[in-house]
Motif scaffolding. Structure first.
Motif, PDB file in Angstrom:
ATOM      1  N   ASP A  57      29.688  45.692  -0.077  1.00  0.00           N
ATOM      2  CA  ASP A  57      30.887  45.311   0.682  1.00  0.00           C
ATOM      3  C   ASP A  57      30.503  44.262   1.729  1.00  0.00           C
ATOM      4  N   LYS A  58      30.679  42.994   1.371  1.00  0.00           N
ATOM      5  CA  LYS A  58      30.271  41.888   2.250  1.00  0.00           C
ATOM      6  C   LYS A  58      31.080  41.859   3.536  1.00  0.00           C
ATOM      7  N   GLU A  59      32.353  42.216   3.452  1.00  0.00           N
ATOM      8  CA  GLU A  59      33.212  42.228   4.643  1.00  0.00           C
ATOM      9  C   GLU A  59      32.698  43.239   5.667  1.00  0.00           C
TER      10      GLU A  59
ATOM     11  N   ILE B  37      24.210  58.188 -11.079  1.00  0.00           N
ATOM     12  CA  ILE B  37      25.100  58.905 -10.166  1.00  0.00           C
ATOM     13  C   ILE B  37      25.633  57.901  -9.151  1.00  0.00           C
ATOM     14  N   ASP B  38      26.857  58.117  -8.705  1.00  0.00           N
ATOM     15  CA  ASP B  38      27.447  57.252  -7.683  1.00  0.00           C
ATOM     16  C   ASP B  38      27.207  57.866  -6.316  1.00  0.00           C
ATOM     17  N   THR B  39      26.573  57.099  -5.454  1.00  0.00           N
ATOM     18  CA  THR B  39      26.372  57.506  -4.073  1.00  0.00           C
ATOM     19  C   THR B  39      27.073  56.491  -3.181  1.00  0.00           C
ATOM     20  N   THR B  40      27.102  56.753  -1.898  1.00  0.00           N
ATOM     21  CA  THR B  40      27.699  55.834  -0.950  1.00  0.00           C
ATOM     22  C   THR B  40      26.586  55.124  -0.202  1.00  0.00           C
ATOM     23  N   CYS B  41      26.666  53.797  -0.144  1.00  0.00           N
ATOM     24  CA  CYS B  41      25.670  53.022   0.597  1.00  0.00           C
ATOM     25  C   CYS B  41      25.775  53.386   2.073  1.00  0.00           C
ATOM     26  N   ASP B  42      24.647  53.688   2.683  1.00  0.00           N
ATOM     27  CA  ASP B  42      24.632  54.086   4.086  1.00  0.00           C
ATOM     28  C   ASP B  42      24.885  52.911   5.028  1.00  0.00           C
ATOM     29  N   ARG B  43      24.790  51.711   4.529  1.00  0.00           N
ATOM     30  CA  ARG B  43      24.995  50.542   5.370  1.00  0.00           C
ATOM     31  C   ARG B  43      26.418  49.982   5.249  1.00  0.00           C
ATOM     32  N   CYS B  44      26.866  49.716   4.021  1.00  0.00           N
ATOM     33  CA  CYS B  44      28.176  49.058   3.868  1.00  0.00           C
ATOM     34  C   CYS B  44      29.271  50.013   3.395  1.00  0.00           C
ATOM     35  N   LEU B  45      28.936  51.270   3.108  1.00  0.00           N
ATOM     36  CA  LEU B  45      29.864  52.321   2.717  1.00  0.00           C
ATOM     37  C   LEU B  45      30.555  52.103   1.369  1.00  0.00           C
TER      38      LEU B  45
ATOM     39  N   ASN C  56      18.985  43.998  -1.937  1.00  0.00           N
ATOM     40  CA  ASN C  56      19.367  42.616  -1.603  1.00  0.00           C
ATOM     41  C   ASN C  56      20.713  42.591  -0.888  1.00  0.00           C
ATOM     42  N   GLU C  57      20.716  43.138   0.284  1.00  0.00           N
ATOM     43  CA  GLU C  57      21.930  43.335   1.063  1.00  0.00           C
ATOM     44  C   GLU C  57      22.913  42.167   0.984  1.00  0.00           C
ATOM     45  N   GLY C  58      24.113  42.454   0.535  1.00  0.00           N
ATOM     46  CA  GLY C  58      25.165  41.464   0.453  1.00  0.00           C
ATOM     47  C   GLY C  58      25.168  40.654  -0.824  1.00  0.00           C
ATOM     48  N   GLU C  59      24.188  40.844  -1.696  1.00  0.00           N
ATOM     49  CA  GLU C  59      24.098  40.019  -2.893  1.00  0.00           C
ATOM     50  C   GLU C  59      24.314  40.799  -4.188  1.00  0.00           C
ATOM     51  N   THR C  60      24.662  42.062  -4.096  1.00  0.00           N
ATOM     52  CA  THR C  60      24.944  42.835  -5.300  1.00  0.00           C
ATOM     53  C   THR C  60      26.454  42.900  -5.500  1.00  0.00           C
ATOM     54  N   PRO C  61      26.924  43.080  -6.722  1.00  0.00           N
ATOM     55  CA  PRO C  61      28.366  43.062  -6.979  1.00  0.00           C
ATOM     56  C   PRO C  61      29.122  44.215  -6.322  1.00  0.00           C
TER      57      PRO C  61
END
Length: 174
Positions: A142-144, A66-74, A134-139
């Motif tokens: 959203d690194k920005e 299922i697709d959810t929204t990341c609570d940190r990077c949206l 792995n915050e910021g290291e998954t494809p």
């Protein structure tokens, strides 16, 4: 609601014993429910219906993504789910108070709709909080957005400036 018609299982013509039903659940399934937590998914559902003299026992096995929204990077975050549930449907001519554990089927009922059950099981399986590994290291991270969040935080340190009203109250406590 026409697309949910395929989730109705006609049990009157079935022999006693176990019967298998399979469903592929895609985005259009969740479009039928107005306030669904899940909007996009690729799931496979297997329903084993065990027909007995006085009841139906439904065993559900739902797995997929299922697709959810990341609570940190949206960003959109795929979540693996593996759901196993059981529902009992009892045949009865008299009205019985609705029970969350048991569905009551009357003598005029000839099919059971499992769409609502599948929908409920999937939505309950959605994690309360969703965060990229792995915050910021998954494809899909959203690194920005993460950089923007880090720029607003004081490098993880608490601000030394406090509210003077709280300071006055702390002095009274000492």
């Amino acid at each position: 609601m026409k697309s949910l018609k395929k989730y109705s299982i006609p049990f009157t013509g079935l022999k006693l014993g176990k019967h298998q039903f399979e469903y592929d659940i895609q985005d259009d399934f969740f479009d039928e429910f107005e306030y669904s937590l899940v909007k996009k998914a690729t799931l496979h559902c297997e329903v084993e219906l065990d027909k007995q003299e006085t009841m139906l026992i439904l065993n559900f096995k739902i797995d997929g993504t299922i697709d959810t929204t990341c609570d940190r990077c949206l960003s959109q975050l795929p979540q693996q789910v593996d759901i196993t549930e059981q529902q009992i449907a009892k045949f009865s001519d008299e009205l019985i108070d609705e029970d969350e554990e048991i569905i009551t089927l009357g003598k005029n009922d000839h099919e059971i709709d499992v769409a609502g059950l599948i929908y409920e099981y999937i939505n309950v399986a959605v994690p309360f909080t969703s965060v990229c590994d792995n915050e910021g290291e998954t494809p899909y991270c959203d690194k920005e957005m993460l950089e923007k969040l880090n720029s607003f935080s004081a490098n993880g340190e608490q601000s030394e400036q406090t509210d003077p009203r709280w300071d006055a109250l702390r002095k009274m406590n000492k």
